[in-house]
Motif scaffolding. Structure first.
Motif, PDB file in Angstrom:
ATOM      1  N   ILE A  36       1.815  -1.462   4.404  1.00 17.62           N
ATOM      2  CA  ILE A  36       2.148  -0.081   4.052  1.00 17.62           C
ATOM      3  C   ILE A  36       3.660   0.054   4.149  1.00 17.62           C
TER       4      ILE A  36
ATOM      5  N   VAL B  26      -2.787   4.801  -2.984  1.00 10.60           N
ATOM      6  CA  VAL B  26      -3.781   5.655  -2.330  1.00 10.60           C
ATOM      7  C   VAL B  26      -3.410   7.100  -2.645  1.00 10.60           C
TER       8      VAL B  26
ATOM      9  N   VAL C 225       0.870  -1.183   0.000  1.00 10.62           N
ATOM     10  CA  VAL C 225       0.000   0.000   0.000  1.00 10.62           C
ATOM     11  C   VAL C 225       0.906   1.232   0.000  1.00 10.62           C
TER      12      VAL C 225
ATOM     13  N   THR D 199       0.017  -3.901  -5.901  1.00  6.09           N
ATOM     14  CA  THR D 199       0.149  -2.571  -5.309  1.00  6.09           C
ATOM     15  C   THR D 199      -1.177  -1.842  -5.290  1.00  6.09           C
ATOM     16  N   PHE D 200      -1.488  -1.243  -4.148  1.00  5.42           N
ATOM     17  CA  PHE D 200      -2.604  -0.298  -4.029  1.00  5.42           C
ATOM     18  C   PHE D 200      -2.002   1.103  -3.907  1.00  5.42           C
TER      19      PHE D 200
ATOM     20  N   VAL E 220      -0.754  -7.637   3.562  1.00  2.00           N
ATOM     21  CA  VAL E 220      -1.035  -6.268   3.123  1.00  2.00           C
ATOM     22  C   VAL E 220      -0.129  -5.370   3.964  1.00  2.00           C
TER      23      VAL E 220
ATOM     24  N   LYS F   3      -3.619   5.799   4.202  1.00  2.00           N
ATOM     25  CA  LYS F   3      -3.210   4.398   4.091  1.00  2.00           C
ATOM     26  C   LYS F   3      -3.540   3.603   5.360  1.00  2.00           C
TER      27      LYS F   3
ATOM     28  N   GLU G 249      -5.509  -0.096  -8.120  1.00  2.00           N
ATOM     29  CA  GLU G 249      -5.009  -1.446  -7.890  1.00  2.00           C
ATOM     30  C   GLU G 249      -4.250  -1.946  -9.120  1.00  2.00           C
TER      31      GLU G 249
ATOM     32  N   VAL H 291      -8.242   4.849  -4.761  1.00  2.00           N
ATOM     33  CA  VAL H 291      -7.244   3.809  -4.559  1.00  2.00           C
ATOM     34  C   VAL H 291      -7.166   3.010  -5.854  1.00  2.00           C
TER      35      VAL H 291
END
Length: 529
Positions: A178, A195, A33, A192-193, A176, A41, A202, A200
């Motif tokens: 950050i 933000v 993230v 990968t996300f 998951v 996040k 993806e 968001v």
């Protein structure tokens, strides 16, 4: 198989952090993230676990799903416990006696020295506190692992051990995480996300490739929006011309057609392609220039801790114009003490010469310590910049806005800023002081990835001569021209930082003490006298 599904999720207290987020987390996902500091996040992770309910939308997860969630700070209730007990509390109380071996295995896995295992965690370094939380979560046998900035406070040795644990021992648990550590993301994630803004995005790739795809999508969206704007302009001109014809020639057909075309333009305008515009937060460095080829020479200098404890010895070290020296070594080995020693030498150049440090007279220092301790926390942002650099009100306001501090924020005292904001302000101060030689101790601490990349670009474009300490492997590889490691109480030069990383991971104590690493390959050169 999809494990968790977010459907049109939104969250915000007063202003929205994100809206209409639709994502999936599958049972084999390893997700990074990524986003700027303060973008939401951590809030997103708490929504996923159910600690925070979304403002709108829903999150679908199996009943009884067990999360292993690690926040950024150790809970107060655990600080008085020793390291062993903090980890053992992850095991149900009735099972602890016959499962005590699991705690020992966890401590061995993370290479915890015997002498810290029964110390209160509040007395341990931030790195060991973090690993204690991670080991504790691992023993809780979660169905999904969520880690908020797991590499914060970790030196390279501990980061490498963490990566090894994630990839070898719990590779079958969805992750998951950050992180602002690009190497960690490359080694431990495959999805990968992003933000940013209120969205968001993806991508089924780790950070580097995902970033490229995001940039391509942004370029396509921008091009599409430009086309839409051109079409709106064309339709509006046509509608205007037809309206004129209808009025002048009393043509109902022309007036009707004008209304139809104007409505088509309005429809397109209401559905304009969204284009993300990054908030301006420039990081700029300068280089006032210098003529001397050699900026610093260090000969026969011992580096000591503040209490006089010997840390390591420098036989001979030259810093030439354009050099960017990366100093490698575990926490506590003396890296920061070396940089502080050199900084003090700049304050008394003549005295330093008698103690083995020769500095060219034209060298102008720019220094940042890892704790940003030189910032006056009781002064406002605007007053600090205006007074420190003798700037008028208009110039100060403009500079701060360009650096990502909007006018309403400029009256905030530095002590109320996040660590990331303080780091950006310290780097802005470096830019305004126009040095020609930089000493930077963990400059990427607290910077998000965009800030790290901006800093790299500035250093490379200005050819800034510097000595740096960093546990950020991507930053070290991209910036460094020469690499040195503290090993067995000496500073030795390496051909590449990978030699250090390999030695750290393969040494019996994982290099945690930094006292005697064994390098498989020959060093570039020992420190010659």
């Amino acid at each position: 198989m999809t494990l968790i599904r977010l459907e049109a999720v939104a969250f915000g207290y007063t202003d929205p952090l994100f809206e209409n987020v639709t994502l999936t987390i599958s049972d084999n996902d390893r997700i990074g993230v990524v986003g700027n500091n303060g973008c939401g996040k951590s809030t997103l992770l708490k929504c996923i676990t159910g600690q925070i309910e979304p403002s709108r939308g829903r999150i679908v997860r199996p009943k009884g799903l067990k999360f292993g969630f690690m926040e950024q700070d150790i809970p107060e209730a655990l600080k008085g416990m020793n390291l062993y007990d903090v980890i053992s509390t992850a095991i149900p109380e009735e099972e602890r006696d016959y499962n005590a071996w699991k705690v020992d295995i966890a401590l061995d896995t993370f290479k915890a020295p015997e002498d810290i295992r029964h110390k209160p965690v509040k007395e341990l370094s931030g790195g060991w506190q973090r690993l204690a939380l991670i080991a504790r979560i691992g023993l809780s046998e979660p169905d999904v692992l969520l880690l908020d900035e797991p590499t914060n406070h970790l030196d390279v040795a501990k980061i490498l051990v963490l990566e090894q644990w994630l990839n070898e021992q719990i590779h079958d648990i969805p992750l998951v995480t950050i992180s602002h550590d690009r190497s960690f993301l490359a080694n431990c994630t495959g999805k990968t996300f992003f933000v940013r803004g209120l969205e968001v995005r993806e991508y089924n790739y780790s950070y580097a490739r995902a970033k490229e795809l995001l940039a391509e999508d942004d370029k396509t969206a921008s091009s599409q929006r430009t086309k839409e704007r051109k079409e709106i302009d064309r339709l509006q001109r046509s509608a205007h011309e037809l309206r004129q014809v209808g009025v002048n020639k009393h043509s109902d057909a022309a007036l009707k057609k004008s209304v139809q075309i104007a409505k088509r333009a309005e429809t397109i305008e209401t559905k304009l392609t969204e284009v993300h515009v990054e908030e301006r937060r420039d990081i700029k460095l300068g280089n006032s220039g210098i003529q001397s080829k050699r900026l610093v020479r260090i000969e026969n200098v011992p580096i000591q801790a503040p209490d006089g404890t010997f840390l390591f010895h420098i036989d001979k070290l030259d810093v030439m114009q354009g050099d960017r020296l990366l100093i490698l070594g575990p926490n506590g080995s003396g890296k920061s003490q070396f940089l502080a020693h050199l900084c003090r030498a700049f304050l008394g150049v003549e005295a330093a010469k008698t103690n083995g440090v020769t500095i060219t007279p034209s060298a102008k220092l720019g220094y940042i310590d890892q704790h940003l301790s030189r910032l006056p926390l009781l002064v406002s942002i605007k007053d600090y910049i205006a007074r420190e650099f003798c700037l008028d009100n208009q110039r100060t306001t403009s500079i701060l806005v360009n650096a990502g501090f909007p006018m309403p924020k400029q009256g905030t005292k530095l002590g109320a800023l996040s660590h990331g904001q303080r780091a950006r302000l310290a780097l802005l101060g470096l830019h305004l002081s126009s040095p020609n030689f930089y000493i930077l101790d963990e400059p990427t601490n607290h910077l998000d990835i965009s800030g790290q990349e901006q800093l790299e670009t500035e250093i490379l474009e200005h050819g800034a001569s510097s000595i740096l300490v960093s546990h950020d492997r991507a930053f070290a590889q991209n910036i460094g021209t020469k690499f040195y490691a503290i090993n067995n109480h000496r500073l030795v030069q390496l051909a590449s930082p990978e030699l250090y990383y390999e030695a750290v991971l393969e040494s019996p104590d994982t290099g945690m003490s930094g006292r005697n690493l064994h390098f498989k390959k020959k060093l570039l050169m020992p420190n010659p006298r």
